[in-house]
Design an enzyme around this catalytic site. Structure first.
Site, PDB file in Angstrom:
ATOM      1  N   SER A 218       0.836  -1.185  -0.021  1.00  0.00           N
ATOM      2  CA  SER A 218       0.104  -0.030   0.020  1.00  0.00           C
ATOM      3  C   SER A 218       0.838   1.146   0.071  1.00  0.00           C
ATOM      4  O   SER A 218       1.500   1.480  -0.939  1.00  0.00           O
ATOM      5  CB  SER A 218      -1.055  -0.209   1.078  1.00  0.00           C
ATOM      6  OG  SER A 218      -1.915   0.844   1.152  1.00  0.00           O
ATOM      7  N   ASP A 424      -8.747  -4.924  -6.129  1.00  0.00           N
ATOM      8  CA  ASP A 424      -8.488  -3.849  -5.272  1.00  0.00           C
ATOM      9  C   ASP A 424      -9.057  -2.403  -5.864  1.00  0.00           C
ATOM     10  O   ASP A 424      -8.281  -2.171  -7.079  1.00  0.00           O
ATOM     11  CB  ASP A 424      -7.130  -3.735  -4.673  1.00  0.00           C
ATOM     12  CG  ASP A 424      -6.833  -2.624  -3.919  1.00  0.00           C
ATOM     13  OD1 ASP A 424      -7.607  -2.013  -3.264  1.00  0.00           O
ATOM     14  OD2 ASP A 424      -5.427  -2.266  -4.061  1.00  0.00           O
ATOM     15  N   HIS A 479      -6.790  -5.964  -1.736  1.00  0.00           N
ATOM     16  CA  HIS A 479      -5.845  -4.903  -1.428  1.00  0.00           C
ATOM     17  C   HIS A 479      -4.773  -5.733  -0.678  1.00  0.00           C
ATOM     18  O   HIS A 479      -3.677  -5.638  -0.797  1.00  0.00           O
ATOM     19  CB  HIS A 479      -6.464  -3.996  -0.555  1.00  0.00           C
ATOM     20  CG  HIS A 479      -5.404  -2.816  -0.311  1.00  0.00           C
ATOM     21  ND1 HIS A 479      -4.933  -2.143  -1.161  1.00  0.00           N
ATOM     22  CD2 HIS A 479      -4.662  -2.210   1.155  1.00  0.00           C
ATOM     23  CE1 HIS A 479      -4.031  -0.931  -0.761  1.00  0.00           C
ATOM     24  NE2 HIS A 479      -3.872  -1.321   0.445  1.00  0.00           N
ATOM     25  N   GLU A 480      -5.064  -6.944   0.243  1.00  0.00           N
ATOM     26  CA  GLU A 480      -4.120  -7.632   0.926  1.00  0.00           C
ATOM     27  C   GLU A 480      -4.155  -8.956   0.020  1.00  0.00           C
ATOM     28  O   GLU A 480      -4.486  -9.870   0.450  1.00  0.00           O
ATOM     29  CB  GLU A 480      -4.600  -7.872   2.473  1.00  0.00           C
ATOM     30  CG  GLU A 480      -4.588  -6.641   3.364  1.00  0.00           C
ATOM     31  CD  GLU A 480      -6.043  -5.986   3.017  1.00  0.00           C
ATOM     32  OE1 GLU A 480      -6.999  -6.340   2.184  1.00  0.00           O
ATOM     33  OE2 GLU A 480      -6.318  -4.855   3.935  1.00  0.00           O
TER      34      GLU A 480
END
Length: 600
Positions: A218, A424, A479-480
């Site tokens: 990120s 994401d 996102h992860e």
């Protein structure tokens, strides 16, 4: 996430039983390299790592009088730890704890709903020593000055007090709320990270014999390149008392690198050309409004241009902070407000229970705090670091520096591996691909996308690679990304640190070999809407990494009554507080203050 005045009421840090943390008395103190003092202890088996033959250490590198950086180290499981490479994990934010990455993604364990330690077979410590660092000071377990205080569940503001009790869930020991004690930019944070590495490598020289690799996520798109560039430069300086940090690889997961590119990519991901899940979240009027917010006069792109002007504006801190705040409020947050979906995984309506955050309560248990030698309670993200970085507009002013840093470290022979889960929105792969193009690594224009295939023969994404530089789109991942695609990302990691191509793991890739992947210039695979959820996934559900959808028990299904077409607010629940969420909170707080000032 679904952010409005109501959602702010349900956005809060999860707490264990409130408690002040007694200062640890069993830490061993040693002198690391670079004059950095290190205080540490061996962590008991079962605190996270369940194999009694694998050692784990945690503690602090004291990089300044009021700068105490927390680390948690795990030996490699399957190979001799003294001959294994060392991989350092840094989460983003700014202000996100690397304990998030440890327990939600790539560490040796996870925590289940009952608070039990569960072994992670996809741990990146299988073949590498792993060092998780909370940085800068105030993040996670790191601290400037340990302070007895209470923290607001709504604003995260820390108020020093000696009188709060267990009746107050925010009562505990925190890092001082004084933001002048912590770095306020990525470049300043690089110094603290470098010193923390000097401390650790001086105290544990046996664990970095086979090279050092950095994995970050990120806002790590800021941290990774700038930190790596700083390391390369300091290795050349060779300051007295320091040790060389043999950096081999920088691996960036769902990175947010360049606001000039990635704020605009929010339009590209949701409107044109759109995402690969056939999710069209806006009406025609909303699409036009988003376009205007980005490219209209005085909009996001105009403000980004002012922030990044050459020569820079005289009041660059204020100009860049204002640009970032506007773009978050009017562009990034546009999705949260209008789509009512989770920007970390667009397939899920907000609130999204994945990845689960059971580890937050676990880390705040008194016996766990004692086991790891913690000085403070654990928080997922640091409000102090967020506000410090926001005050200088760090997010919006570093794109060009990051691009140059990646070019520099590539020329120094450091492998750079970037990837993004394609579900994401936050740091979406369309923007990440443009950033990769802008790096313009040698041979990049001749490279194309090829299938990323794991050893079981399953295609899990597509990779474009030229020598030591690559960009990978990971299918069915948020996102992860390692949480959603653990096998794919583990193999990508192992291929990267061993110098092999990311797509197959069969071909050596390094600077000067002039080897590129031969495929299409764009990744065109379409997942379609099959995994798009139209009801809120109940808390307690599990994520199925084979079907790429939630496993919801029958009793839970009855609770999931909030569908996308209804004008209903999702039920209150605990949500994770990581990455850029503080930025959104700041925007909402400013909106609330502005509205309040208008009332008679």
């Amino acid at each position: 996430m679904f952010f409005n005045s109501i959602s702010l009421l349900i956005l809060f840090i999860t707490y264990a039983v409130a408690q002040f943390v007694p200062p640890p008395t069993d830490l061993k103190t040693v002198q690391g390299a670079g004059g950095i003092t290190v205080r540490y202890k061996e962590v008991p088996t079962g605190t996270c790592e369940t194999n009694p033959n694998v050692k784990s250490y945690s503690g602090y590198a004291d990089v300044g009088p009021n700068q105490h950086i927390f680390f948690w180290f795990f030996e490699a499981r399957a190979v001799n730890a003294t001959q294994a490479p060392l991989t350092v994990r840094l989460d983003g934010g700014p202000g996100a704890s690397s304990m998030n990455g440890l327990f939600q993604e790539i560490g040796p364990c996870t925590i289940d709903a009952a608070g039990n330690v569960v072994n992670n077979p996809y741990s990146w410590s299988n073949n590498s020593n792993m060092l998780f660092i909370d940085q800068p000071a105030t993040v996670g377990f790191s601290y400037t000055i340990a302070t007895k205080a209470t923290q607001s569940s709504r604003t995260f503001v820390i108020t020093p007090t000696d009188t709060c009790t267990t009746a107050d869930p925010g009562c505990g020991t925190y890092s001082s709320p004084d933001t002048t004690l912590t770095p306020n930019s990525t470049q300043e944070a690089a110094v603290g990270f470098y010193n923390a590495m000097q401390g650790f490598m001086g105290a544990f020289p046996q664990y970095a014999a086979n090279g050092v690799h950095i994995n970050t996520a990120s806002y790590g798109g800021h941290y990774g390149p700038i930190f790596a560039d700083y390391i390369v430069k300091q290795n050349k300086v060779k300051a007295a008392g320091t040790v060389d940090i043999p950096l081999k690889t920088l691996m960036i997961e769902n990175g947010f690198y360049d606001t000039r590119v990635q704020f605009a990519a929010y339009y590209n991901y949701t409107v044109s050309p759109g995402n690969t899940y056939n999710l069209n979240p806006y009406t025609a009027a909303q699409e036009q409004q988003l376009y205007t917010n980005i490219w209209g006069a005085g909009g996001c792109q105009d403000q980004q241009a002012k922030c990044n002007a050459n020569p820079p504006p005289a009041d660059i801190d204020n100009v860049c902070a204002a640009a970032d705040t506007f773009c978050v409020a009017e562009v990034e947050d546009f999705f949260d407000i209008n789509a009512r979906r989770n920007e970390d995984d667009v397939r899920e309506l907000a609130p999204d229970p994945f990845p689960p955050t059971y580890y937050v309560d676990y880390l705040n248990k008194a016996n766990v705090l004692q086991a790891i030698g913690a000085t403070t309670n654990f928080t997922q993200a640091s409000v102090q670091t967020f506000f410090a970085f926001n005050s200088t507009g760090d997010d919006s002013r570093t794109g060009a520096i990051i691009n140059t840093a990646m070019q520099t470290i590539l020329q120094e022979g450091v492998t750079v591996t970037t990837f993004a889960g394609d579900a994401d929105y936050d740091s979406n792969w369309i923007g990440g691909q443009v950033v990769a193009n802008n790096v313009n690594a040698p041979g990049w224009t001749q490279a194309g996308f090829v299938n990323l295939t794991t050893t079981d023969g399953v295609v899990r994404g597509q990779t474009r690679q030229a020598d030591g530089f690559s960009f990978t789109r990971v299918y069915f991942a948020g996102h992860e990304a390692p949480f959603y695609q653990p096998e794919a990302t583990l193999q990508m990691f192992e291929r990267a640190i061993s110098g092999m191509d990311i797509a197959t793991g069969k071909m050596p890739m390094a600077l000067g070999k002039n080897v590129t992947t031969q495929g299409t210039q764009s990744s065109t695979f379409m997942e379609g809407p099959g995994t798009i959820q139209t009801t809120v996934t109940p808390a307690g559900s599990t994520y199925n990494t084979t079907t790429h959808a939630p496993n919801v028990a029958p009793a839970q299904k009855a609770k999931s009554r909030f569908v996308v077409s209804e004008e209903l607010v999702p039920p209150p629940t605990k949500v994770r507080v990581t990455h850029k969420k503080f930025k959104k909170l700041l925007v909402e707080e400013r909106r609330a203050r502005k509205e309040a000032s208008r009332k008679p």
